[in-house]
Design an enzyme around this catalytic site. Structure first.
Site, PDB file in Angstrom:
ATOM      1  N   SER A 141      51.716  15.745  -3.031  1.00 13.10           N
ATOM      2  CA  SER A 141      51.215  15.135  -2.002  1.00 13.10           C
ATOM      3  C   SER A 141      50.466  13.872  -2.262  1.00 13.10           C
ATOM      4  O   SER A 141      49.896  13.113  -1.297  1.00 13.10           O
ATOM      5  CB  SER A 141      50.046  15.901  -1.452  1.00 13.10           C
ATOM      6  OG  SER A 141      49.070  15.951  -2.294  1.00 13.10           O
ATOM      7  N   LYS A 156      42.733  14.564  -3.803  1.00 15.77           N
ATOM      8  CA  LYS A 156      42.919  14.033  -2.693  1.00 15.77           C
ATOM      9  C   LYS A 156      41.990  12.524  -2.478  1.00 15.77           C
ATOM     10  O   LYS A 156      41.005  12.628  -3.183  1.00 15.77           O
ATOM     11  CB  LYS A 156      42.524  14.637  -1.406  1.00 15.77           C
ATOM     12  CG  LYS A 156      43.659  15.941  -1.178  1.00 15.77           C
ATOM     13  CD  LYS A 156      45.180  15.361  -0.874  1.00 15.77           C
ATOM     14  CE  LYS A 156      45.849  16.574  -0.473  1.00 15.77           C
ATOM     15  NZ  LYS A 156      46.010  17.389  -1.870  1.00 15.77           N
TER      16      LYS A 156
END
Length: 233
Positions: free
Chosen positions: A154, A192
């Site tokens: 991701s 993230k």
């Protein structure tokens, strides 16, 4: 020996030459290194030229040639096949393999590897310490550091790949744009980009195939900021 900013600029120029065939503009360099003015870029360019890493070609605008790159510093402690890699947390730009550190009396620092961190489907992180990796001291800031093995894709557009070893500076706060280890609901950890959206927190992937997660602050606990990577060949 190159400073961290000199090295980051050299790698940024080299990557842009590979991708586009032309070097970046001074404005692009300034933004990439998060500098306030182009005068800092001029100083870095001059230092790289004096050290023989680049050459400025006369009578051509934006003409910079990379002559050589720093030698790769192999990671020790039995982790063969790894080389250090630096990521500027607020950039989302990939650079790789920092220069070998000159022998100035500073020994490599042993950083504990604490398990795996998800860059994709959330998995458990901050497990029992398994081993250590050796890191040049000039890659580290103040405070405590640890490393986590990245699992998932991701964050690929930020240059963070499955199997990379993420170097984390332990911290419980973050600024917008930092890439962080975020613990969600005290159960799942993920790597993230952190942003504030009003009263909420956004955990942003760097891959269009994944969605941004918007969460209230009481569900998210910051456990550190990304300051670098070790990558397999």
């Amino acid at each position: 020996m190159l400073t961290r900013k000199q090295y980051e600029l050299l790698r940024f120029i080299n990557e842009r030459l590979k991708e586009a065939g032309v070097p970046p503009s001074f404005d692009e360099m300034k933004d990439a290194l998060d500098l306030r003015s182009k005068s800092g870029i001029h100083r870095l360019i001059t230092a790289l030229e004096e050290r023989g890493f680049i050459r400025r070609l006369p009578n051509r605008a934006r003409a910079i040639e990379v002559i050589k790159l720093p030698e790769l510093a192999a990671a020790s402690n039995g982790r063969r096949g790894f080389t250090p890699s630096v990521i500027e947390g607020t950039l989302g730009r990939r650079t790789s393999s920092p220069p070998a550190v000159e022998d100035d009396g500073n020994r490599p620092v042993a950083v504990p590897v604490m398990g795996r961190i998800a860059a994709g489907t959330p998995i458990e992180a901050l497990q029992t310490r398994s081993h250590t990796i050796s890191v040049p001291p000039d890659m580290l800031g103040s405070g405590e550091h640890y490393a986590l093995e990245v699992r998932g894709d991701s964050m690929v557009e930020a240059g963070i790949l499955d199997g990379d070893m993420a170097l984390i500076q332990r911290n419980d706060t973050a600024n917008t744009g930092d890439i962080v280890v975020a613990l969600i609901d005290e159960e799942e950890a993920t790597l993230k980009r952190f942003r504030r959206r009003g009263a909420s927190i956004a955990l942003e992937p760097a891959n269009a195939a994944y969605e941004v997660r918007i969460l209230p602050p009481n569900r998210v606990r910051i456990q550190g900021k990304l300051i670098g990577l070790y990558r397999k060949y």
